[in-house]
Structure formats: structure tokens, C-alpha cells
Design an enzyme around this catalytic site. Structure first.
Site, PDB file in Angstrom:
ATOM      1  N   HIS A 215       0.781  -1.158  -0.010  1.00 35.16           N
ATOM      2  CA  HIS A 215       0.195  -0.014   0.005  1.00 35.16           C
ATOM      3  C   HIS A 215       0.770   1.391  -0.100  1.00 35.16           C
ATOM      4  O   HIS A 215       0.750   2.129  -0.974  1.00 35.16           O
ATOM      5  CB  HIS A 215      -0.797   0.188   1.151  1.00 35.16           C
ATOM      6  CG  HIS A 215      -1.638   1.361   1.354  1.00 35.16           C
ATOM      7  ND1 HIS A 215      -3.130   1.378   1.209  1.00 35.16           N
ATOM      8  CD2 HIS A 215      -1.188   2.545   1.886  1.00 35.16           C
ATOM      9  CE1 HIS A 215      -3.564   2.357   1.419  1.00 35.16           C
ATOM     10  NE2 HIS A 215      -2.526   3.359   2.020  1.00 35.16           N
ATOM     11  N   GLU A 216       1.765   1.405   0.890  1.00 36.52           N
ATOM     12  CA  GLU A 216       2.764   2.309   1.088  1.00 36.52           C
ATOM     13  C   GLU A 216       3.409   2.807  -0.385  1.00 36.52           C
ATOM     14  O   GLU A 216       3.583   3.839  -0.718  1.00 36.52           O
ATOM     15  CB  GLU A 216       3.597   2.361   2.185  1.00 36.52           C
ATOM     16  CG  GLU A 216       3.051   2.405   3.611  1.00 36.52           C
ATOM     17  CD  GLU A 216       1.841   3.562   3.917  1.00 36.52           C
ATOM     18  OE1 GLU A 216       2.305   4.459   3.481  1.00 36.52           O
ATOM     19  OE2 GLU A 216       1.109   3.243   4.451  1.00 36.52           O
ATOM     20  N   HIS A 219       1.552   4.852  -2.715  1.00 32.73           N
ATOM     21  CA  HIS A 219       2.149   6.387  -2.470  1.00 32.73           C
ATOM     22  C   HIS A 219       3.234   6.674  -3.050  1.00 32.73           C
ATOM     23  O   HIS A 219       3.406   7.924  -3.748  1.00 32.73           O
ATOM     24  CB  HIS A 219       2.010   7.023  -0.703  1.00 32.73           C
ATOM     25  CG  HIS A 219       0.367   6.434  -0.455  1.00 32.73           C
ATOM     26  ND1 HIS A 219      -0.368   6.719  -1.018  1.00 32.73           N
ATOM     27  CD2 HIS A 219       0.243   5.991   0.714  1.00 32.73           C
ATOM     28  CE1 HIS A 219      -1.556   6.541  -0.036  1.00 32.73           C
ATOM     29  NE2 HIS A 219      -1.199   5.988   0.788  1.00 32.73           N
ATOM     30  N   HIS A 225      -5.135   8.030  -1.892  1.00 36.27           N
ATOM     31  CA  HIS A 225      -6.204   6.853  -1.614  1.00 36.27           C
ATOM     32  C   HIS A 225      -6.970   6.629  -2.341  1.00 36.27           C
ATOM     33  O   HIS A 225      -7.701   7.783  -3.179  1.00 36.27           O
ATOM     34  CB  HIS A 225      -6.671   7.215   0.007  1.00 36.27           C
ATOM     35  CG  HIS A 225      -5.610   7.046   0.950  1.00 36.27           C
ATOM     36  ND1 HIS A 225      -5.438   7.582   2.093  1.00 36.27           N
ATOM     37  CD2 HIS A 225      -4.755   5.972   1.026  1.00 36.27           C
ATOM     38  CE1 HIS A 225      -4.255   7.147   2.880  1.00 36.27           C
ATOM     39  NE2 HIS A 225      -3.794   6.030   2.290  1.00 36.27           N
TER      40      HIS A 225
HETATM   41 ZN   LIG Z   1      -2.218   5.195   2.355  1.00 39.43          ZN
END
Ligand SMILES: [Zn+2]
Ligand SMILES: *[C@@H]1O[C@H](CO)[C@@H](O)[C@H](O)[C@H]1NC(C)=O
Ligand SMILES: *[C@@H]1O[C@H](CO)[C@@H](O)[C@H](O)[C@H]1NC(C)=O
Ligand SMILES: [Zn+2]
Length: 474
Positions: A215-216, A219, A225
Site C-alpha cells: 500500500h505505501e 503512495h 487513497h
Molecule cells: Zn495510504
């Protein structure tokens, strides 16, 4: 003016300062949490609380409920409170990176990363491999490639931090905010920080490092998101019933490909069928409830499920498995295999049938094969292998034969001393005579007929029982 302001601020946590139309009350027991949550993740301004009117609070709560896919009641109802207590990513849901002009992205396809330091919760090799696998999730759907640096300044610097740690986003102890990452750019941009007050694991308890890292990195590559609750980029941390079910959602793929485009070709697998024979009518039905597998292996981030003359090939990001003839990949291999495993440290898959085994790399069967299984150190009494699996962290291979197993050291290339041992002594709950074994997401998956056992090697216990074909989304 001044004294009035102080009075109101002091008043905040204890009294009902303004009429709230019955929607959100200042004395609601969840108000403190809600206020912090909205400030942290929804750029809610503190001074709004001074107003004699609850509508900004209500509309902010509704905005949060909309983003998180809840009913937009504007109230701190139980499902809203539940979700606010869940662990989540520390990056805000709105108002964060959108302040940068344009959509930040890397202006190159080759990106470097460095693991600056480690958590005490996991062995270093487990952290290394979780990070590597999390990057591969994105590598597989883009033209991007990643390489690791051991010193100096990499594009993505990865560290474990606690509390206040030098940026303007302090961590908050166990729970709630788990990690955060900065969008692409120079200096600290692209960097990922993990909250080391979490209990990092690769299993079902604690916080899964692989999932959080994947997930990170979204980014770090420029994704914000998503409000799609099935996507990896949804801000709330969720453990799926089984980490084996992990794949990127179409929303994640669309997002990342909007920045970088599609992969140039199937670079990761490097394996393409040499002939495209369409499967015959007698092909095994993947959703047959009685389906069992001959052997299961990984191959460069994909999963291979062998059955008779066929294999299903499933990538981590796509729910659909493709069916192929084994001979379409490796014309010289036999059908109805006994066992297969990927020696990831050698980029090879080893394939067993009867007293022989083959090593393949990509499409090629390597020179010098087949070899006799006894060259691996088995006694003459062993005529065939039931199942084999490579444990990435320890660089050991486990061979299962009847009710016993052997352990092979892939680094020193010898059978470990003290083996065979009984399967039931070290893998309680696993029946003797397994058909196939797979290691993924920190678990072992043992296949026995149409049943599959998810086994947590750290807890030494079976954590789930699944149908063997659950990997094929049946
Ligand atoms: Zn996040
Ligand atoms: C890891 O490195 C970062 C940055 O140098 C530092 O702030 C942090 O305290 C270190 N964490 C650990 C667990 O050593
Ligand atoms: C995800 O969202 C859909 C609708 O958008 C909803 O039906 C479903 O229950 C949600 N799933 C979870 C796990 O919240
Ligand atoms: Zn930070």
C-alpha cells in the site's frame, strides 16, 4: 476577543458548547477521537469547533463516511466509530498531496530503494523479502523496475520509526496510524516510514508488513487513497481471510497505469508458451469440488498449479487463472508430476517425477537434467517425492515423502542432518501424504486431495482449511 477564545477552547472537551441539531453532540463519547481523526485525515480545521453551528462537523463526518463507503448519516454511529478505531495508513484521505502542482510521478522507469533499518519484530531476511514482494506487486503491472541499494541516497528510503521522527507526521504508538509514505520527488519524497510501535508480522496476527508495504509503495509511486473498498489503496488496513487471496484490484491497476502505462512485455515471468495449443475438451474443470493438484509452485511471482497434462498459471494481481498444457512451456517434461518448487535464490523451478527431477529457468529446461533424486541425498528407499516447498527466509527446501519430511540446505547444497522427521511432529494438524505444498505470504499451504490447510510456521498451527481450488477463485 482573546479571553473569549481561551474560554471556548478550555470548554471543548468537557461541555456541550453549541446546539447540534441532534446530529453530533459535543459530549458524544467519540467526539475526541472524531475530532482528531478528521483533523488528521480529512484536513478538518480546529477553529471550526469554535462555531456555534455543527454543520461543518456534520458535513465533514459525511465526507469521511462517503469516502470510507459508510452510510452518510453525519452521525458518530457505531459503524463510523468502529472504522475510526481500525488501524490505517497515516496518509490523509483528502487534501494532502493534491496541493502539489500536477500529479507527481517518477520521470524514469528504474527506481532505487534502500532499507535503512529494521524492526526487531521480524528477521531481517523476512523484512527484505516482504519489501521485495511488495515492490513486485507494482513492478508486474507497470514498466517500472526496482533495485536495492545498501548505502547512499536511494529514491525510496525505507525506515522504521517511532513517535515524533523528524517529519510533521508523528506516529501514535500501537494501532491507528501504521505507516506513511511521500509521493515521488527528490529528498524525502518517495520515502516510506513504518510505525515500529506496531507488531509487524507476515502472518494473520499483528500487522502484515507485506500488505502495508504494498500500500505505501503505491503512495511512493504517486497514487493517493482510493474510496473503493476492495482496492489496495483504500486507507483502512484489512486482513483478508487469507493473505493468499491478495491481488491488486482493477482500480489500483488503472491508477498506476494512468501514471506509468502498461508493462512493456511480460518481463517478470520471461516465460511464454512456445505453442498455443488450445486446451482439449477433457481438460480438468477448475471449479470441480473434488479437484486436487499434483504439484504446486511459484514462478517469478506467479503461481503454478499442476494437474495431469495441464497447469493453471495465476498471477498475484489478476483473479483469473490461465490454463495451459505443461508441454506448451516445457515440451520435454512429463505429465502427472509429483512435486515442484521454486528455488528463488537460483531463479529455478525444480520439477519431480518418480526417481528423476528437472530444473527449469523461464522456458528452458537446464542442461544436465533430468538427474536422479538420490543425488540430493535421499536414501535408496525413497522412490518418489510427494511434495516440496522452498522456504525463502531460511533458504531451505522441505521434501515430503509419506509421513516423513527431509530438509535440504539450498545454500550449502546438502541434506540437513537429523532428517527425516515425522510430519506430524513439526507440522501438527497436517495429514501424512501431502499432494503439494506452497509457501506464500508467510504461510505454508498444504494440499491433500480437495482440501487445503493454511499453516502458520511461527505459531505451528493450522489457521484455515480451504478448498484446494480456492486459489482459482472457486
Ligand atoms: Zn495510504
Ligand atoms: C531508523 O532510521 C531513522 C532515520 O535515520 C531513524 O529516525 C530511526 O530512529 C531509526 N529506527 C531504528 C529502529 O533504528
Ligand atoms: C464494499 O463496498 C460495497 C459497495 O460499494 C459494499 O456492498 C460492501 O459491503 C463493502 N465491503 C466491505 C468489506 O466493506
Ligand atoms: Zn514519517
Amino acid at each position: 476577543m482573546g479571553p473569549l477564545l481561551i474560554l471556548v477552547v478550555l470548554c471543548l472537551p468537557v461541555c456541550s458548547a453549541y446546539p447540534l441539531n441532534g446530529a453530533v453532540r459535543q459530549d458524544h463519547p467519540g467526539m475526541d477521537l472524531a475530532q482528531q481523526y478528521l483533523e488528521k485525515y480529512y484536513s478538518f480545521k480546529k477553529n471550526v469547533f469554535r462555531r456555534k453551528d455543527s454543520s461543518p462537523v456534520v458535513s465533514k463526518i459525511r465526507e469521511m463516511q462517503k469516502f470510507l463507503g459508510l452510510k452518510m448519516t453525519g452521525k458518530l454511529d457505531s459503524s463510523t466509530m468502529d472504522l475510526m478505531h481500525k488501524p490505517r495508513c497515516g496518509v490523509p484521505d483528502v487534501g494532502g498531496f493534491t496541493t502539489f502542482p500536477g500529479s507527481p510521478k517518477w520521470r524514469k522507469n528504474h527506481i532505487t530503494y534502500r532499507i535503512v533499518n529494521y524492526t526487531q519484530d521480524l528477521p531481517r531476511e523476512s523484512v527484505d523479502s516482504a519489501i521485495e514482494r511488495a515492490l513486485r506487486v507494482w513492478e508486474e503491472v507497470t514498466p517500472l523496475t526496482f533495485s536495492r541499494m545498501s548505502e547512499g541516497e536511494a529514491d525510496i528510503m525505507i525506515s522504521f520509526e517511532v513517535g515524533e521522527h523528524g517529519d510533521f507526521l508523528p506516529f501514535d504508538g500501537p494501532g491507528q496510524s501504521l505507516a506513511h509514505a511521500y509521493p515521488p520527488g527528490p529528498g524525502f519524497y518517495g520515502d516510506v516510514h513504518f510505525d515500529d510501535d506496531e507488531k509487524w508480522t507476515l502472518g494473520p496476527s499483528g500487522i502484515n508488513l507485506f500488505l502495508t508495504a504494498a500500500h505505501e509503495f503505491g503512495h511512493s509511486l504517486g497514487l493517493y487513497h482510493s474510496d473503493k473498498n476492495e482496492s489496495l489503496m483504500y486507507p483502512i488496513y484489512r486482513v483478508s481471510t487469507s493473505a493468499a487471496q491478495f491481488h491488486l484490484s482493477q482500480d489500483d491497476i488503472d491508477g498506476i497505469q494512468s501514471l506509468y502505462g502498461e508493462p512493456e512485455r511480460q518481463k517478470n515471468l520471461g516465460v511464454v508458451p512456445v505453442s498455443s495449443v488450445s486446451p482439449r475438451p477433457e481438460t480438468p474443470a477448475k471449479c470441480d469440488p473434488a479437484l486436487s493438484f499434483d504439484a504446486v509452485s511459484t514462478l517469478r511471482g506467479e503461481f503454478l498449479f499442476f494437474k495431469d497434462r495441464y497447469l493453471w498459471r495465476k498471477s498475484r494481481w489478476s483473479p483469473e487463472a490461465e490454463l495451459h498444457l505443461i508441454s506448451a512451456f516445457w515440451p520435454s517434461l512429463p505429465s502427472s508430476l509429483d512435486a515442484a518448487y521454486e528455488a528463488r535464490n537460483k531463479d529455478s523451478v525444480l520439477i519431480f517425477k518418480g526417481g528423476q527431477f528437472w530444473a527449469v529457468r523461464g522456458n528452458e529446461v537446464q542442461a544436465g537434467y533430468p538427474k536422479r533424486i538420490h543425488t540430493l541425498g535421499f536414501p535408496p528407499s525413497v522412490k518418489k517425492i510427494d511434495a516440496a516447498v522452498f522456504e525463502e527466509e531460511k533458504k531451505k527446501t522441505y521434501f515430503f515423502v509419506g509421513d516423513k519430511y527431509w530438509r535440504f540446505d539450498e545454500t550449502r547444497h546438502i541434506m540437513d542432518k537429523g532428517f527425516p522427521r515425522l510430519i506430524r511432529d513439526d507440522f501438527p494438524g497436517i495429514e501424512p501424504q501431502v499432494d503439494a505444498v506452497l509457501q506464500a505470504f508467510g504461510y505454508f499451504y498444504f494440499f491433500h486431495g480437495s482440501t487445503q490447510y493454511e499453516f502458520d510456521p511461527n505459531a505451528r498451527t493450522v489457521t484455515h482449511m480451504l478448498k484446494s481450488n480456492s486459489w482459482l477463485l472457486c
